[in-house]
Design a protein around this motif. Structure first.
Motif, PDB file in Angstrom:
ATOM      1  N   ALA A   1      -3.453 -15.420   6.117  1.00  0.00           N
ATOM      2  CA  ALA A   1      -2.124 -15.042   5.631  1.00  0.00           C
ATOM      3  C   ALA A   1      -1.821 -15.650   4.267  1.00  0.00           C
ATOM      4  N   ASP A   2      -2.423 -16.810   3.975  1.00  0.00           N
ATOM      5  CA  ASP A   2      -2.166 -17.443   2.671  1.00  0.00           C
ATOM      6  C   ASP A   2      -3.149 -16.988   1.596  1.00  0.00           C
ATOM      7  N   GLY A   3      -3.977 -15.986   1.910  1.00  0.00           N
ATOM      8  CA  GLY A   3      -4.865 -15.420   0.907  1.00  0.00           C
ATOM      9  C   GLY A   3      -6.237 -16.031   0.819  1.00  0.00           C
ATOM     10  N   GLY A   4      -6.548 -16.988   1.682  1.00  0.00           N
ATOM     11  CA  GLY A   4      -7.864 -17.606   1.653  1.00  0.00           C
ATOM     12  C   GLY A   4      -8.913 -16.740   2.325  1.00  0.00           C
ATOM     13  N   ASP A   5     -10.134 -16.742   1.781  1.00  0.00           N
ATOM     14  CA  ASP A   5     -11.230 -15.979   2.364  1.00  0.00           C
ATOM     15  C   ASP A   5     -11.951 -16.814   3.410  1.00  0.00           C
ATOM     16  N   VAL A   6     -12.227 -16.205   4.556  1.00  0.00           N
ATOM     17  CA  VAL A   6     -12.909 -16.910   5.641  1.00  0.00           C
ATOM     18  C   VAL A   6     -14.020 -16.028   6.200  1.00  0.00           C
TER      19      VAL A   6
ATOM     20  N   ALA B   1     -14.091 -24.606  15.403  1.00  0.00           N
ATOM     21  CA  ALA B   1     -14.297 -25.050  14.017  1.00  0.00           C
ATOM     22  C   ALA B   1     -15.719 -24.827  13.533  1.00  0.00           C
ATOM     23  N   GLU B   2     -16.722 -24.988  14.427  1.00  0.00           N
ATOM     24  CA  GLU B   2     -18.112 -24.870  13.983  1.00  0.00           C
ATOM     25  C   GLU B   2     -18.567 -23.424  13.784  1.00  0.00           C
ATOM     26  N   HIS B   3     -17.702 -22.465  14.132  1.00  0.00           N
ATOM     27  CA  HIS B   3     -18.094 -21.059  14.016  1.00  0.00           C
ATOM     28  C   HIS B   3     -17.307 -20.299  12.947  1.00  0.00           C
ATOM     29  N   TRP B   4     -16.607 -21.003  12.092  1.00  0.00           N
ATOM     30  CA  TRP B   4     -15.956 -20.329  10.977  1.00  0.00           C
ATOM     31  C   TRP B   4     -15.912 -21.272   9.782  1.00  0.00           C
ATOM     32  N   ALA B   5     -15.709 -20.706   8.607  1.00  0.00           N
ATOM     33  CA  ALA B   5     -15.686 -21.526   7.397  1.00  0.00           C
ATOM     34  C   ALA B   5     -14.856 -20.847   6.324  1.00  0.00           C
ATOM     35  N   SER B   6     -14.186 -21.662   5.523  1.00  0.00           N
ATOM     36  CA  SER B   6     -13.520 -21.137   4.332  1.00  0.00           C
ATOM     37  C   SER B   6     -14.589 -20.810   3.291  1.00  0.00           C
ATOM     38  N   MET B   7     -14.369 -19.730   2.559  1.00  0.00           N
ATOM     39  CA  MET B   7     -15.346 -19.258   1.586  1.00  0.00           C
ATOM     40  C   MET B   7     -14.705 -19.177   0.206  1.00  0.00           C
TER      41      MET B   7
ATOM     42  N   ASP C   1     -26.161  -8.802  18.351  1.00  0.00           N
ATOM     43  CA  ASP C   1     -25.973  -9.979  19.196  1.00  0.00           C
ATOM     44  C   ASP C   1     -24.733 -10.762  18.781  1.00  0.00           C
ATOM     45  N   ARG C   2     -24.456 -10.749  17.483  1.00  0.00           N
ATOM     46  CA  ARG C   2     -23.265 -11.413  16.940  1.00  0.00           C
ATOM     47  C   ARG C   2     -22.688 -10.554  15.832  1.00  0.00           C
ATOM     48  N   ILE C   3     -21.398 -10.741  15.584  1.00  0.00           N
ATOM     49  CA  ILE C   3     -20.786 -10.154  14.406  1.00  0.00           C
ATOM     50  C   ILE C   3     -20.410 -11.280  13.447  1.00  0.00           C
ATOM     51  N   VAL C   4     -20.458 -10.966  12.165  1.00  0.00           N
ATOM     52  CA  VAL C   4     -20.054 -11.914  11.118  1.00  0.00           C
ATOM     53  C   VAL C   4     -18.850 -11.295  10.433  1.00  0.00           C
ATOM     54  N   LEU C   5     -17.687 -11.843  10.707  1.00  0.00           N
ATOM     55  CA  LEU C   5     -16.421 -11.273  10.238  1.00  0.00           C
ATOM     56  C   LEU C   5     -15.999 -11.915   8.929  1.00  0.00           C
ATOM     57  N   VAL C   6     -15.688 -11.075   7.936  1.00  0.00           N
ATOM     58  CA  VAL C   6     -15.086 -11.562   6.696  1.00  0.00           C
ATOM     59  C   VAL C   6     -13.640 -11.090   6.673  1.00  0.00           C
ATOM     60  N   ALA C   7     -12.727 -11.971   6.343  1.00  0.00           N
ATOM     61  CA  ALA C   7     -11.311 -11.622   6.352  1.00  0.00           C
ATOM     62  C   ALA C   7     -10.550 -12.583   5.458  1.00  0.00           C
ATOM     63  N   GLN C   8      -9.270 -12.276   5.270  1.00  0.00           N
ATOM     64  CA  GLN C   8      -8.382 -13.163   4.528  1.00  0.00           C
ATOM     65  C   GLN C   8      -7.285 -13.665   5.456  1.00  0.00           C
TER      66      GLN C   8
END
Length: 356
Positions: free
Chosen positions: A157-162, A196-202, A148-155
């Motif tokens: 360009a500045d190297g931060g994990d989101v 904004a409410e659907h992503w977060a810095s990790m 139903d949804r995907i949960v994407l992990v990525a970095q």
């Protein structure tokens, strides 16, 4: 390190295998095997929901990667299409980022699947104001046809994990043809802007942790398949007769079966160590334990598959026998989420860094 499964974990594994044996996923899959990718049946989905497996890795439940390991091995043994590890990892990420969908996903009302950048490449993730712009194609993942949804992990360009949560209707899911006939495999083509409410810095290292989790449980699935092949080979060797004797009485076949059993047990031990490292806090220890276990277990599962085929002889090649289905699944596990060569190379790189 001295470690063994607790009685509770062993009971959990036994109960799950018993349920899967009763609701045989391969038998259920056989009539539709030529019709398209495998999907999670309503019976399987209801079982996962009622057992509460989706929320295993949340703080509310408090289970560990070792607990998840015994369940994933059982599903690999049964040839199940349920992406159990993927769902548990995704729900854990939803809880960590505080997304409102995590409770529904933990309850099994939604299927959420984690996706990550391809092994050789990256996804373009750029913060634009309060939102996040993402473009690219993910690594292959199982279970996406049911998600139903995907949960994407990525970095970025500045190297931060989101981490970003995206409804499947907003992306293109491309089903891929693979050797594996018991699970669905697909990639996700993404070109979206995330509010904004659907992503977060990790925390730094989140992408690496999720990648290591997926790799570990891919190898655990291969272990379950190898254990199933071992059981099939032992059973067949006791039934098939040549020269009026069971072939299992012949020295060469005994050696094959013994080597298979050794490979399965050794792989299980290394993967227990990897799961314990995943539950720890040391990133270097985790990386070394995971890559060592994955490289060893996936290679061993492939070796077991070849020996199982030799023990079965011509019957193992037939479409009607389950041997080829488990071998196909092992071969896909061996290549995705980092191949055996990829993990061996990583071990060498880690050793070089430690020596410096």
């Amino acid at each position: 390190m001295d470690f063994a499964l607790s009685t509770d974990r062993q009971d959990l594994a036994d109960a799950e295998r018993a349920w899967l044996q009763k609701h045989d996923p391969i038998l259920e899959r056989r009539p539709s095997i030529d019709d398209g990718p495998a999907a999670v049946s309503s019976t399987m989905r209801r079982h996962v929901t009622e057992a509460g497996y989706a929320g295993l890795l949340t703080k509310e439940v408090g289970a560990t990667n070792v607990d998840l390991l015994v369940l994933v091995e059982a599903h690999g043994w049964a040839g199940s299409p349920v992406p159990l590890a993927e769902v548990a990892i995704a729900v854990g990420l939803l809880e960590t980022m505080g997304h409102r969908a995590w409770e529904a996903a933990a309850a099994g009302d939604e299927i959420v699947i984690p996706v990550r950048p391809p092994t050789s490449g990256r996804l373009d993730a750029e913060q634009v104001g309060d939102g996040l712009r993402i473009r690219g194609t993910t690594a292959p993942a199982t279970g996406l046809v049911d998600a139903d949804r995907i949960v994407l992990v990525a970095q970025t360009a500045d190297g931060g994990d989101v981490v970003a949560v995206i409804p499947v209707r907003d992306v293109e899911i491309r089903v891929r043809d693979t050797l594996d006939l018991l699970r669905s495999w697909a990639v996700v083509d993404i070109d979206v802007s995330i509010a904004a409410e659907h992503w977060a810095s990790m925390p730094t290292g989140t992408v690496g942790t999720v990648t290591d989790q997926l790799a570990t449980f891919r190898a655990v699935d291969a272990l379950g398949c190898a254990d199933r092949l071992l059981g099939l080979a032992v059973e067949y060797a006791g039934q098939r007769a040549q020269f009026d004797k069971p072939i299992g009485s012949f020295q060469a076949v005994k050696h094959h079966l013994a080597n298979m059993a050794l490979a399965v047990e050794a792989s299980r031990s290394t993967l227990w160590a990897a799961a314990l490292a995943l539950d720890g806090d040391d990133a270097t220890v985790r990386a070394r334990a995971v890559s060592s276990a994955v490289a060893f277990a996936c290679q061993s599962a492939s070796d077991v598959a070849q020996l199982a085929l030799q023990v079965h002889g011509g019957i193992g090649f037939t479409w009607e026998h389950d041997v080829h289905l488990m071998i196909r699944r092992i071969k896909v596990d061996e290549l995705l989420d980092g191949s055996v060569d990829d993990h061996r190379r990583r071990i060498v790189d880690l050793q070089v860094v430690a020596a410096d």
